[in-house]
Structure formats: structure tokens, C-alpha cells
Design an enzyme around this catalytic site. Structure first.
Site, mmCIF file in Angstrom:
data_model
loop_
_atom_site.group_PDB
_atom_site.id
_atom_site.type_symbol
_atom_site.label_atom_id
_atom_site.label_comp_id
_atom_site.label_asym_id
_atom_site.label_seq_id
_atom_site.Cartn_x
_atom_site.Cartn_y
_atom_site.Cartn_z
ATOM 1 N N GLY A 181 0.827 -1.227 0.000
ATOM 2 C CA GLY A 181 0.000 0.000 0.000
ATOM 3 C C GLY A 181 0.852 1.264 0.000
ATOM 4 O O GLY A 181 2.042 1.245 0.311
ATOM 5 N N SER A 216 46.502 17.848 33.759
ATOM 6 C CA SER A 216 45.423 18.514 33.021
ATOM 7 C C SER A 216 45.946 19.183 31.753
ATOM 8 O O SER A 216 47.105 19.576 31.681
ATOM 9 C CB SER A 216 44.801 19.594 33.905
ATOM 10 O OG SER A 216 44.296 18.995 35.060
ATOM 11 N N ARG A 259 -2.689 7.679 4.202
ATOM 12 C CA ARG A 259 -3.162 8.383 5.399
ATOM 13 C C ARG A 259 -2.041 8.776 6.357
ATOM 14 O O ARG A 259 -2.254 9.547 7.277
ATOM 15 C CB ARG A 259 -4.211 7.514 6.123
ATOM 16 C CG ARG A 259 -5.538 7.462 5.399
ATOM 17 C CD ARG A 259 -6.410 6.325 5.907
ATOM 18 N NE ARG A 259 -6.014 5.029 5.358
ATOM 19 C CZ ARG A 259 -6.572 3.866 5.681
ATOM 20 N NH1 ARG A 259 -7.550 3.835 6.567
ATOM 21 N NH2 ARG A 259 -6.159 2.737 5.132
ATOM 22 N N GLY A 266 0.266 -5.963 6.544
ATOM 23 C CA GLY A 266 1.598 -5.702 7.102
ATOM 24 C C GLY A 266 1.575 -4.641 8.177
ATOM 25 O O GLY A 266 2.604 -4.370 8.814
ATOM 26 N N ASN A 317 -2.616 3.166 10.419
ATOM 27 C CA ASN A 317 -2.941 3.876 9.174
ATOM 28 C C ASN A 317 -2.524 5.337 9.212
ATOM 29 O O ASN A 317 -2.304 5.942 8.168
ATOM 30 C CB ASN A 317 -4.448 3.793 8.898
ATOM 31 C CG ASN A 317 -4.899 2.354 8.674
ATOM 32 O OD1 ASN A 317 -4.249 1.590 7.977
ATOM 33 N ND2 ASN A 317 -5.994 1.983 9.303
ATOM 34 N N TYR A 347 44.204 11.818 14.955
ATOM 35 C CA TYR A 347 43.874 11.976 13.537
ATOM 36 C C TYR A 347 44.778 13.023 12.908
ATOM 37 O O TYR A 347 44.902 14.133 13.439
ATOM 38 C CB TYR A 347 42.409 12.407 13.448
ATOM 39 C CG TYR A 347 41.825 12.479 12.070
ATOM 40 C CD1 TYR A 347 41.951 11.426 11.168
ATOM 41 C CD2 TYR A 347 41.098 13.605 11.666
ATOM 42 C CE1 TYR A 347 41.386 11.491 9.911
ATOM 43 C CE2 TYR A 347 40.521 13.669 10.409
ATOM 44 C CZ TYR A 347 40.663 12.608 9.534
ATOM 45 O OH TYR A 347 40.100 12.676 8.290
#
Ligand code: UD1
Ligand code: MG
Length: 462
Positions: free
Chosen positions: A12, A407, A16, A105, A229, A389
Site C-alpha cells: 500500500g 590537566s 493516510r 503488514g 494507518n 587523527y
């Protein structure tokens, strides 16, 4: 001997839903609606399963095959109604099939047990057709089940064809049927599309069957067979699925602080004694072990949280493990491939990615730890960054046990810091550091006493 196949109607357009996406691909409990239906068929061990598809067929068949790898796709082309959909599937049924389960379904909450009962009743009665019904709180949109004075089914009247009196009937068709295959072959060509929608209604088969023999039904709760639906139906289905899951876990000893606010996917497991605070989302195959606490607003996907671990509020964890008695959050982000060891602490604004932290490691504040292995008991100071990276490739950082990172330090990967080494505050670690060593980037401090900023200095008269 009865041997069953299934036909799932999944072609379908979902008009809706008012969305470009097929309703069957929307998820309930983290599983696409069509895959939920496929799970029911798998549980019942139905040998041949045909999915009638058209609109977004590739995505829908992929979702179905994620559960039933051998599911067959039948292309309906232009969908001309549920009767037409079944007609398209019939020629492809294997020879050995005696009876066919036909189901829409769009019934995400169907339970295998109810379908099994329908199949058993169908075979016991030797029926040509049988189906599941339910009594709807608001029947609008459903086909109504019309019965004669003796209570036997006469026909199913679609919403669009109902008289005002018929609209008041609360018993509805679930869209879940069993048909005798031989009779279905004979009856399907008799369907006509002379109704207001101009569609071939599968439901008209019922009146054809009633001409021959009684059509038995089983009535099940609406919460099991409601059809999706509209977006409102979808939200309701999600809510009902959720409520059932929460209830099951409560019965097993899980404490929910605000049970109506959590999101739980179907494959989540939670052990008794765990506490789930409000607004928590547990997605995918997340496992929460006994007495773990998941803090308010946290989102966990495919996470494993060990016994007595505490996830503090607003933490996001993806594809990662947190071991027993560890503490993570608030506001931590564990990206895929992370593993936080027993009793380790990961705190505010710490991001991990493919990071393995051994037992007792502490990284309590404002860090990025990616592609890293950290040995037992190491302490990672606030603002530590693994520079993994170079713009093209990713590199690994290895820290031994008992390492102290001061730190605001950066570790330029690939790099190894040995057991018990010290990284001084604000160091950029450019090369390997042996065990027990101290690494610092020398910096000097300049001190000017009684210093006056330029803007406060007296201007000399001209
Ligand atoms: C259908 C039933 C209705 C029942 C309700 C239960 C018909 C005519 N009506 O109505 O009696 O109360 O289900 O939920 O059957 N589909 C196709 N091809 C098509 C049309 C639909 O494969 O040509 C599929 C849809 O994708 C959907 C299922 O069939 O999965 C049902 O279609 P839908 O439009 O939802 O039917 P309802 O109006 O809900
Ligand atoms: Mg429907």
C-alpha cells in the site's frame, strides 16, 4: 495434512500517513512494522512467506528478509486493493501449501499465540475462511463485522460502504485471516471493484465463503491487532508496545522512576534490581545488569551496563560496554567500541571513541579519548586530548597502568606511555615515554610585580 504459507500485504501507499515513507518502515519498539510481522511468522515456523510489495519495495523486502532471509517478494505493481494483492501472490505459492495465512503488514502488535489459535481453530473447523476480530474503542476506518440473528458472520463491510447504522457496529475485522488455498484460488477471481474506492476488497471474500460454509472467528484485544494507518495510530502502537514492556520488567523487579516517559526497544534486556530514571531511551540490543542505575535523560543504544554500574543523567552510550560498579556521566558520550572497566569513572563532558579503560581508570572532566588503551588505575586530568587523527589516518595511543596525565595535555598518536609514568600539566606528548618517567614541555614563567596595564599608565604632558 495441513501445511501453511503466509501472504503479507505490504504494497500500500500509506496515503493516510501523509509521509513519503511507507508506514511499514516506521518502527515500533525499534523494529520496522513489517519486520515485526515477519517475527511472528518466524516464531510460528511458517515455511513459505510471500510479501506483496510495490511502494518502497526494496526497503520493505530488506526489512522482511532481516528476519526471514528466504521471504519471497511479489511485486503488485499498481496496488488495486487488498484482494488484488492476494491475487498477485497466489500463483507463486509452492504446490504443497494447503492453507494460507493472509495478513496486513500494518499490525505491529500481533502476537504469535493469537495467530496460532486462529490456525488451530481453522483446521479444527475445516473452514474455507476464518479471521481474527476485535471490538474497537473507536471503529472508525475499520471494516465492520456484520452478523446474522444467530451471531454468525455474514459479511465484512468497509467503512466507506457502511450505512449509518452499520457504522455503529464496534466489532471490526483485524485484517488477519486463514484461507483454504484451493477455495482461495476459486474465489479470488470473483472479487469486483464496484465500490466507492474502486478497489478489490479482500474482505468481500468473507461473504463468498459464507455462501458455502460458516466462517469462524476469534476475538482478540484491540491492543494486539490495531492497524497503523495514521501518525496517531503509530504513536498509539508505540505507546502500547512500551507499556507492555515496562510492565513485564516491573514484574521482574526493575524500578522505573517515571514509567510513562521511557523508550524501550523490543530487544532490550533489564535485570531485576536495576533502576531506570525518567526520560531514558534504551535502544537496540542494550543489556542492563542487576542493580545498575540509568540516570535521567540518558540514551543508550546497543550498550551493556554491568552490575551496580551508575550512568548519571544525560549520558549517551553507543555500542559500548560499561563494567560493574563503574560510574559514567553526567553528560558523557561513549561512542562505538568503548569499554569502561570495573570501578572506572568517566565524568562530565568526556567523549570516548574506541577507548578501552581498564579497572579503576579515572577520566573525570572534559576530555577526548579516542583510539586509546588505558591501563589499570591511571588518572586522566581535565582537558586531556588524544590527538588520533592527522587529517587522513587514525592512530592509537597506549597508556600503561598507574599513569598520571596532568590537566590540559595532548597525546600525539601513535604514542605509548609506560606504566607509572607522569605527564606534566599542559604537556604535548610527542614521543614514547618509558615506564616511571616524567615528561614535560619546559615552559618558563615571567613575573612582573606591581604591573600597570598600558591603559592605566599616566600620559606624559606634551
Ligand atoms: C483493512 C481491511 C479492513 C480492516 C483493516 C484492519 C480491506 C479492504 N480492509 O483496511 O476491513 O478492518 O484492514 O486493519 O482489506 N495493501 C496492499 N495492496 C493494496 C492495498 C493495501 O498490499 O493494494 C496492504 C497495505 O500496505 C497494508 C494492508 O494491505 O499493509 C492493509 O491495507 P490498508 O490500506 O491499511 O487497509 P485498511 O484500510 O486498514
Ligand atoms: Mg490498515
Amino acid at each position: 495434512m495441513y501445511r501453511f504459507a503466509s501472504i503479507v500485504l505490504a504494497a500500500g501507499k500509506s496515503t493516510r500517513m501523509k509521509s513519503p515513507r511507507s508506514k511499514l518502515l516506521y518502527e515500533v519498539g525499534g523494529i520496522p512494522i513489517v519486520a515485526r510481522v515477519a517475527r511472528v511468522l518466524r516464531e510460528l515456523e511458517i515455511e513459505a512467506n510471500m510479501f506483496v510489495v510495490s511502494y518502497q519495495k526494496d526497503e520493505i523486502i530488506e526489512a522482511a528478509r532481516s528476519v526471514l532471509p528466504l521471504a519471497e517478494a511479489v511485486d503488485q505493481g499498481e496496488p488495486l486493493g487488498t484482494g488484488h494483492a492476494v491475487q498477485c501472490a497466489l500463483p507463486g505459492l509452492p504446490d504443497w501449501v494447503t492453507d494460507v495465512v493472509v495478513l496486513a503488514g500494518d499490525v505491529p502488535l500481533l502476537r504469535a499465540d493469537s495467530l496460532r489459535r486462529l490456525m488451530d481453530m481453522h483446521t479444527r473447523a475445516g473452514a474455507l475462511a476464518s479471521f481474527l476480530t476485535f471490538v474497537a474503542a473507536d471503529p472508525h476506518g475499520y471494516g465492520r463485522v456484520l452478523r446474522d440473528g444467530a451471531g454468525e458472520v455474514e459479511y465484512i463491510m468497509e467503512q466507506t460502504e457502511c450505512t449509518p447504522d452499520q457504522m455503529k457496529v464496534a466489532e471490526c475485522n483485524s485484517g488477519i485471516y486463514v484461507f483454504c488455498r484451493k477455495w482461495l484460488n476459486e474465489a479470488i477471481p470473483l472479487l469486483r471493484s464496484d465500490n466507492k474506492k474502486g478497489e478489490f476488497f479482500l474482505t468481500d471474500l468473507i461473504m463468498l465463503a459464507v455462501d458455502k460454509v460458516r466462517v469462524p472467528t476469534i476475538t482478540v484485544p484491540e491492543s494486539e491487532v490495531m492497524g497503523v494507518n495514521t501518525q496517531m495510530d503509530l504513536a498509539r502502537a508505540k505507546h502500547l508496545a512500551q507499556k507492555a514492556r515496562v510492565r513485564r520488567f516491573m514484574e521482574e523487579g526493575v524500578c522505573f522512576v517515571q514509567p510513562d516517559t521511557v523508550e524501550l526497544h523490543d530487544d532490550v534486556e533489564i535485570a531485576g534490581g536495576a533502576v531506570i530514571e525518567g526520560q531514558v531511551s534504551l535502544r537496540g540490543a542494550t543489556v542492563i545488569e542487576s542493580c545498575a542505575v540509568i540516570g535521567h535523560g540518558s540514551v543508550l543504544e546497543n550498550a551493556r551496563i554491568g552490575e551496580k554500574a551508575r550512568i548519571l543523567p544525560y549520558t549517551v552510550i553507543e555500542d559500548s560496554v560499561v563494567r560493574s560498579a563503574a560510574r559514567v556521566g553526567p553528560y558523557s558520550h561513549l561512542r562505538p567500541g568503548s569499554d569502561v572497566g570495573e570501578n572506572a569513572h568517566v565524568g562530565n563532558f568526556v567523549e570516548l571513541k574506541k577507548a578501552t579503560l581498564a579497572a579503576g581508570v579515572k577520566a573525570n572532566h572534559l576530555s577526548y579519548l579516542g583510539d586509546v588503551t588505558i591501563g589499570e588505575g591511571s588518572n586522566i586530568g581535565a582537558g586531556t586530548i588524544t590527538c588520533n587523527y592527522d587529517g587522513k589516518n587514525k592512530f592509537h595511543t597506549t597508556l600503561g597502568a598507574g599513569v598520571f596525565v596532568g590537566s590540559d595535555s595532548q597525546l600525539i598518536a601513535p604514542v605509548t606511555v609506560g606504566d607509572g609514568a607522569y605527564v606534566g600539566t599542559g604537556t604535548t606528548v610527542l614521543g614514547d615515554v618509558p615506564a616511571g618517567a616524567l615528561v614535560i614541555n619546559p615552559k618558563t614563567q615571567e613575573l612582573r610585580e606591581n604591573w600597570t596595564p598600558p591603559y592605566n599608565r599616566e600620559r606624559k604632558p606634551d
